[in-house]
Write a protein that holds these residues in place. Structure first.
Motif, PDB file in Angstrom:
ATOM      1  N   LEU A 103       0.757  -1.323  -0.114  1.00  0.00           N
ATOM      2  CA  LEU A 103       0.135  -0.172  -0.032  1.00  0.00           C
ATOM      3  C   LEU A 103       0.938   1.249   0.097  1.00  0.00           C
ATOM      4  O   LEU A 103       1.641   1.333   0.801  1.00  0.00           O
ATOM      5  N   ILE A 104       0.899   1.892  -1.100  1.00  0.00           N
ATOM      6  CA  ILE A 104       2.013   3.188  -1.256  1.00  0.00           C
ATOM      7  C   ILE A 104       1.016   4.390  -0.268  1.00  0.00           C
ATOM      8  O   ILE A 104      -0.128   4.587  -0.021  1.00  0.00           O
ATOM      9  N   VAL A 105       2.107   4.978   0.703  1.00  0.00           N
ATOM     10  CA  VAL A 105       1.465   5.969   1.531  1.00  0.00           C
ATOM     11  C   VAL A 105       2.210   7.086   0.751  1.00  0.00           C
ATOM     12  O   VAL A 105       3.685   7.208   1.035  1.00  0.00           O
ATOM     13  N   GLY A 106       1.400   8.204   0.776  1.00  0.00           N
ATOM     14  CA  GLY A 106       2.033   9.523   0.345  1.00  0.00           C
ATOM     15  C   GLY A 106       2.083  10.732   1.488  1.00  0.00           C
ATOM     16  O   GLY A 106       1.608  10.069   2.528  1.00  0.00           O
ATOM     17  N   GLN A 107       2.032  11.768   1.013  1.00  0.00           N
ATOM     18  CA  GLN A 107       1.756  12.825   2.375  1.00  0.00           C
ATOM     19  C   GLN A 107       1.671  14.295   1.300  1.00  0.00           C
ATOM     20  O   GLN A 107       1.954  14.319   0.315  1.00  0.00           O
ATOM     21  N   ARG A 108       0.784  15.188   1.933  1.00  0.00           N
ATOM     22  CA  ARG A 108       0.586  16.412   1.299  1.00  0.00           C
ATOM     23  C   ARG A 108       1.342  17.388   2.387  1.00  0.00           C
ATOM     24  O   ARG A 108       1.195  18.778   1.774  1.00  0.00           O
ATOM     25  N   ILE A 109       1.780  17.177   3.515  1.00  0.00           N
ATOM     26  CA  ILE A 109       2.169  18.324   4.219  1.00  0.00           C
ATOM     27  C   ILE A 109       3.737  17.963   4.577  1.00  0.00           C
ATOM     28  O   ILE A 109       4.151  17.099   5.217  1.00  0.00           O
ATOM     29  N   ASP A 110       4.394  18.839   4.065  1.00  0.00           N
ATOM     30  CA  ASP A 110       5.863  18.594   3.902  1.00  0.00           C
ATOM     31  C   ASP A 110       6.461  19.974   4.144  1.00  0.00           C
ATOM     32  O   ASP A 110       6.558  20.644   3.215  1.00  0.00           O
ATOM     33  N   ASP A 136      -4.362  21.978   6.990  1.00  0.00           N
ATOM     34  CA  ASP A 136      -5.728  21.732   6.233  1.00  0.00           C
ATOM     35  C   ASP A 136      -5.688  20.965   4.897  1.00  0.00           C
ATOM     36  O   ASP A 136      -6.634  20.705   4.212  1.00  0.00           O
ATOM     37  N   ASN A 137      -4.312  20.817   4.454  1.00  0.00           N
ATOM     38  CA  ASN A 137      -4.258  20.468   2.956  1.00  0.00           C
ATOM     39  C   ASN A 137      -4.037  18.855   2.790  1.00  0.00           C
ATOM     40  O   ASN A 137      -4.386  18.284   1.832  1.00  0.00           O
ATOM     41  N   GLY A 138      -3.966  18.059   3.868  1.00  0.00           N
ATOM     42  CA  GLY A 138      -3.829  16.794   3.985  1.00  0.00           C
ATOM     43  C   GLY A 138      -4.085  16.264   5.385  1.00  0.00           C
ATOM     44  O   GLY A 138      -4.218  16.610   6.297  1.00  0.00           O
ATOM     45  N   ASN A 139      -3.316  14.938   5.660  1.00  0.00           N
ATOM     46  CA  ASN A 139      -3.475  14.318   6.826  1.00  0.00           C
ATOM     47  C   ASN A 139      -2.158  13.379   7.291  1.00  0.00           C
ATOM     48  O   ASN A 139      -2.230  12.638   8.016  1.00  0.00           O
ATOM     49  N   ILE A 140      -1.317  13.605   6.150  1.00  0.00           N
ATOM     50  CA  ILE A 140      -0.005  12.883   6.831  1.00  0.00           C
ATOM     51  C   ILE A 140       1.189  14.266   6.729  1.00  0.00           C
ATOM     52  O   ILE A 140       1.151  14.541   5.666  1.00  0.00           O
ATOM     53  N   ILE A 141       1.963  14.330   7.848  1.00  0.00           N
ATOM     54  CA  ILE A 141       2.910  15.034   7.760  1.00  0.00           C
ATOM     55  C   ILE A 141       4.313  14.315   7.520  1.00  0.00           C
ATOM     56  O   ILE A 141       4.459  13.316   8.316  1.00  0.00           O
ATOM     57  N   LEU A 142       5.128  14.909   6.830  1.00  0.00           N
ATOM     58  CA  LEU A 142       6.524  14.127   6.502  1.00  0.00           C
ATOM     59  C   LEU A 142       7.557  14.889   7.283  1.00  0.00           C
ATOM     60  O   LEU A 142       7.840  16.208   7.102  1.00  0.00           O
ATOM     61  N   LEU A 143       8.395  14.146   7.863  1.00  0.00           N
ATOM     62  CA  LEU A 143       9.437  14.615   8.771  1.00  0.00           C
ATOM     63  C   LEU A 143      10.564  13.575   8.522  1.00  0.00           C
ATOM     64  O   LEU A 143      10.458  12.397   8.150  1.00  0.00           O
ATOM     65  N   HIS A 144      11.963  14.151   8.577  1.00  0.00           N
ATOM     66  CA  HIS A 144      12.842  13.259   8.306  1.00  0.00           C
ATOM     67  C   HIS A 144      13.870  13.068   9.594  1.00  0.00           C
ATOM     68  O   HIS A 144      14.045  13.849  10.481  1.00  0.00           O
ATOM     69  N   ASP A 145      14.000  11.645  10.017  1.00  0.00           N
ATOM     70  CA  ASP A 145      14.891  11.208  10.963  1.00  0.00           C
ATOM     71  C   ASP A 145      16.246  10.972  10.692  1.00  0.00           C
ATOM     72  O   ASP A 145      16.930  10.556  11.559  1.00  0.00           O
ATOM     73  N   GLY A 146      16.861  11.258   9.270  1.00  0.00           N
ATOM     74  CA  GLY A 146      18.053  10.938   9.088  1.00  0.00           C
ATOM     75  C   GLY A 146      18.332  11.806   7.984  1.00  0.00           C
ATOM     76  O   GLY A 146      17.758  12.798   7.783  1.00  0.00           O
ATOM     77  N   GLY A 147      19.600  11.677   7.374  1.00  0.00           N
ATOM     78  CA  GLY A 147      20.071  12.191   6.254  1.00  0.00           C
ATOM     79  C   GLY A 147      20.727  13.539   6.404  1.00  0.00           C
ATOM     80  O   GLY A 147      20.885  14.472   5.615  1.00  0.00           O
ATOM     81  N   GLY A 148      21.278  13.768   7.687  1.00  0.00           N
ATOM     82  CA  GLY A 148      21.834  14.963   7.889  1.00  0.00           C
ATOM     83  C   GLY A 148      21.693  15.372   9.528  1.00  0.00           C
ATOM     84  O   GLY A 148      21.098  14.820  10.370  1.00  0.00           O
ATOM     85  N   ASP A 149      21.785  16.727   9.872  1.00  0.00           N
ATOM     86  CA  ASP A 149      21.559  17.281  11.236  1.00  0.00           C
ATOM     87  C   ASP A 149      20.035  17.521  11.425  1.00  0.00           C
ATOM     88  O   ASP A 149      19.408  18.352  10.635  1.00  0.00           O
ATOM     89  N   ARG A 150      19.584  16.664  12.361  1.00  0.00           N
ATOM     90  CA  ARG A 150      17.871  16.697  12.615  1.00  0.00           C
ATOM     91  C   ARG A 150      17.733  17.304  13.850  1.00  0.00           C
ATOM     92  O   ARG A 150      16.616  17.238  14.304  1.00  0.00           O
ATOM     93  N   THR A 151      18.636  18.353  14.452  1.00  0.00           N
ATOM     94  CA  THR A 151      18.346  18.725  15.748  1.00  0.00           C
ATOM     95  C   THR A 151      17.303  19.833  15.719  1.00  0.00           C
ATOM     96  O   THR A 151      16.313  19.915  16.510  1.00  0.00           O
ATOM     97  N   GLN A 152      16.850  20.557  14.574  1.00  0.00           N
ATOM     98  CA  GLN A 152      15.867  21.485  14.410  1.00  0.00           C
ATOM     99  C   GLN A 152      14.608  20.789  14.173  1.00  0.00           C
ATOM    100  O   GLN A 152      13.530  21.007  14.701  1.00  0.00           O
ATOM    101  N   THR A 153      14.658  19.411  13.536  1.00  0.00           N
ATOM    102  CA  THR A 153      13.478  18.681  13.272  1.00  0.00           C
ATOM    103  C   THR A 153      12.896  18.168  14.839  1.00  0.00           C
ATOM    104  O   THR A 153      11.457  18.465  15.226  1.00  0.00           O
ATOM    105  N   VAL A 154      13.787  17.535  15.786  1.00  0.00           N
ATOM    106  CA  VAL A 154      13.534  17.085  16.958  1.00  0.00           C
ATOM    107  C   VAL A 154      12.829  18.364  17.609  1.00  0.00           C
ATOM    108  O   VAL A 154      12.003  18.149  18.540  1.00  0.00           O
ATOM    109  N   ALA A 155      13.539  19.627  17.545  1.00  0.00           N
ATOM    110  CA  ALA A 155      13.102  20.564  18.401  1.00  0.00           C
ATOM    111  C   ALA A 155      11.771  21.376  17.920  1.00  0.00           C
ATOM    112  O   ALA A 155      10.861  21.534  18.782  1.00  0.00           O
ATOM    113  N   ALA A 156      11.454  20.774  16.607  1.00  0.00           N
ATOM    114  CA  ALA A 156      10.034  21.330  16.201  1.00  0.00           C
ATOM    115  C   ALA A 156       9.021  20.390  16.372  1.00  0.00           C
ATOM    116  O   ALA A 156       7.782  20.868  16.296  1.00  0.00           O
TER     117      ALA A 156
END
Length: 639
Positions: A103-110, A136-156
């Motif tokens: 089942l392919i899972v996409g996202q609209r909130i990036d 309000d544009n979708g119901n899946i939020i895409l965040l990254h847990d790898g690929g570089g420095d993710r300290t700001q993602t964790v803080a957000a």
């Protein structure tokens, strides 16, 4: 952070990363999150073949099964081509995953939390603001847990969770969105599937250990070789700064020079003539013509039969050890000097060696052997090796009293020490190394004199070089085996604790595995480069970070190597610094020849085949031009 906020997430996992950190994969599943397939190597999804897509998905699925005992039907293609495909090629690949049951899972909130601004991750506040604008544009939020420095993602992340909940949003799993349970999107394996998963897990573990060991050996090898270079350099520098206490006794002692010769018509006259020009007057020369089939014997008789200091012995070919023993039996002096028949010495060389025997504990002294015929790339590389490796090591090991080779090209010996060691034997084809170790293990001191200079004729073709070094290497292995009982024995001091381990580790083990390390390094670098320029669709086994670390260590090794070479030249007297120009090129050609020699030596050692004493067979009738030594040691006219 998700655990703290009691918020569910779905982790689309790259198989290669999960294989490196299965503990994180297990934790994600144990804490109630869902796991999705994100391919094994994260390739450009629209650029790979259907075969590789199946391979990427199946390999990752097998990793999940072997690690978690579950499988997943959730899939997200790399690079987010699923939610807004722009090309027909992107869309064309998606049905294949569906046909495989995914089942392919996409996202609209990036919020593009992976992007950089000025080389740094975008601030957490901007990530939060971007998510809220798109909420309000979708119901899946895409965040990254790898690929570089993710300290700001964790803080957000906690701010996003809190604000969304304040606005009335519920945070649920993907399975909830489609009206299924986690067990339905991540079904448990059957007993039959578990058995297969255990086998898969064993293979994944082997692969991970293999990659770890390759990386560890690569780093460890570079660290050991570089560390040894630094230590050898420091010891050589200390030895250079030490006061020289060797003093020539008055009157100077008598010395006998032993020269074994076999088919040396192009060089024998110059060699004997250079010895006759020695500034040590009480000198006797014994030349043994060991069954030469060329004009060696004729030239000796023509040029030196009337010289009272020269005695010429002709015998059938019996080998170098027998030739030296024949000469030794005729020597009536306490000190003997051995010189190869293709070597010219400087006028003061013998005197510089002999003065060390004023110390009654000295059993042998090694001379400073240099390459004279520096007219070709190959001979210049050998000249560089003699200076930066062989002579540098002798300086350092002189300080530690663990020199393992007094070279046959130029070395002085106390006859009593040779007799105590059992004489010159034919047990090995490196009789000089065998005798040196035998003398040292009896407690005699083995020294080195940098001012006792000899100019030797180096092989001028790759074939000649391989034959010569094969004899050296094979003989070294024989000597190591013969004297292996001294290894790590306190009784033998630095011989057993430093010299022999140095031979085993740095002349046998590391050179044997170095070709594998080189191939792995340059092969991975080559494939990585092709992948960066999209020349190949092969999967990358090494990430950019892996390659960067490898390059860093490799460049560090080269830098230390170059600095050590420069130190070796600085310690020498009046050397040609232009020899350093091809030092890097030497590492990529000359060293490969030495690998060939070592592998052949080990092969012959295992097979037990006999090896002759002759190292270099002349392929040209005339002697190549040499870098001229001091005028006193120049070749005589009328050869």
């Amino acid at each position: 952070m998700l655990k703290e906020k009691k918020a569910p997430g779905i982790f689309f996992v790259i198989g290669d990363q999960a294989n490196k950190r299965p503990d994180i994969l297990k934790r994600e599943y144990a804490e109630g999150h869902e796991i999705g397939n994100h391919t094994y190597f994260h390739p450009k999804f629209d650029e790979i073949s259907h075969t590789q897509i199946r391979w990427e998905l199946n390999l990752t699925q097998r990793l999940f099964e072997s690690t978690l005992d579950v499988k997943t039907i959730l899939f997200r293609p790399p690079y987010g081509i699923d939610h807004q495909p722009e090309y027909a090629e992107e869309v064309a690949q998606l049905p294949l995953a569906q046909d495989m049951g995914y089942l392919i899972v996409g996202q609209r909130i990036d919020p593009d939390d992976w992007s950089l601004r000025g080389g740094k991750p975008i601030p957490a506040k901007e990530i939060v603001d971007s998510v809220l604008r798109q909420a309000d544009n979708g119901n899946i939020i895409l965040l990254h847990d790898g690929g570089g420095d993710r300290t700001q993602t964790v803080a957000a992340l906690p701010q996003i969770i809190d604000v969304l909940r304040e606005k009335g949003y519920q945070l649920v799993s993907v399975s909830d969105l489609i009206g299924k349970t986690r067990a339905e999107v991540m079904p448990t394996l059957s007993p039959e599937e578990r058995f297969e998963a255990r086998a898969d897990g064993f293979i994944f573990t082997l692969f991970q250990w293999f990659r770890f060991l390759i990386g560890a050996v690569f780093v460890l090898g570079i660290v050991m070789v570089s560390g040894r270079a630094v230590i050898i350099g420091l010891l050589a520098l200390i030895e250079k700064l030490r006061p020289d206490h060797a003093v020539m006794p008055n009157p100077p002692p008598s010395v006998t020079v032993l020269i074994p010769a076999h088919n040396e018509e192009s060089v024998i006259v110059q060699t004997v003539s250079s010895v006759l020009l020695s500034d040590l007057k009480d000198l006797h020369i014994i030349v043994v013509n060991d069954g030469s089939t060329d004009r060696t014997g004729e030239l000796l008789e023509t040029n030196f039969s009337h010289e009272p200091r020269v005695r010429i012995i002709h015998q059938v070919n019996r080998g170098k050890a027998a030739a030296l023993n024949a000469a030794m039996s005729l020597a009536d002096t306490e000190i003997v000097v051995t010189i190869d028949a293709d070597t010219e010495i400087e006028a003061n060389a013998i005197g510089k060696l002999v003065r060390h025997f004023s110390d009654p504990t000295v059993g042998a002294v090694a001379g400073n052997v240099k390459v004279g015929n520096r007219s070709r790339w190959l001979t210049r590389w050998q000249a560089l090796e003699y200076i930066t490796s062989q002579n540098m090591e002798k300086r350092a090991f002189d300080l530690l009293n663990c020199i393992t080779v007094v070279p046959g090209a130029l070395g002085a010996w106390r006859k009593k020490a040779i007799g105590a060691a059992g004489g010159i034997t034919a047990d090995t084809v490196a009789e000089d190394a065998d005798l040196t170790i035998a003398i040292r293990r009896l407690g005699w001191r083995v020294s080195y004199d940098e001012e006792a200079i000899a100019w030797t004729e180096a092989p001028e073709t790759a074939g000649q070089l391989i034959r010569q070094r094969f004899r050296w290497t094979f003989g070294t292995l024989q000597s190591f085996w013969k004297h292996g009982d001294t290894l790590l024995r306190p009784k033998y001091g630095t011989l057993g604790w430093i010299a022999l381990p140095n031979i085993f580790v740095f002349q046998l083990v590391l050179p044997l595995i170095s070709p594998v390390i080189d191939l792995m390094f340059f092969g991975s670098l080559f494939l990585w480069g092709l992948a960066q320029f999209r020349v190949t669709r092969l999967p990358q086994l090494w990430t950019t970070a892996d390659v960067e670390k490898s390059v860093f260590f490799f460049l560090g090794f080269l830098l230390i190597d170059i600095l050590t070479c420069m130190l070796a030249f600085a310690l020498e007297r009046k050397e040609d610094w232009t020899l350093l120009i091809p030092v890097l090129l030497q590492r990529f050609y000359y060293r490969q020849l030495m690998y060939v020699v070592l592998f052949r030596s080990v092969k012959e050692a295992v097979s037990g085949r006999p090896v002759g004493w002759r190292g270099v067979e002349p392929e040209i009738p005339q002697k190549a031009a040499k870098a001229p030594p001091k005028p006193a040691a120049a070749p005589v006219e009328g050869n």
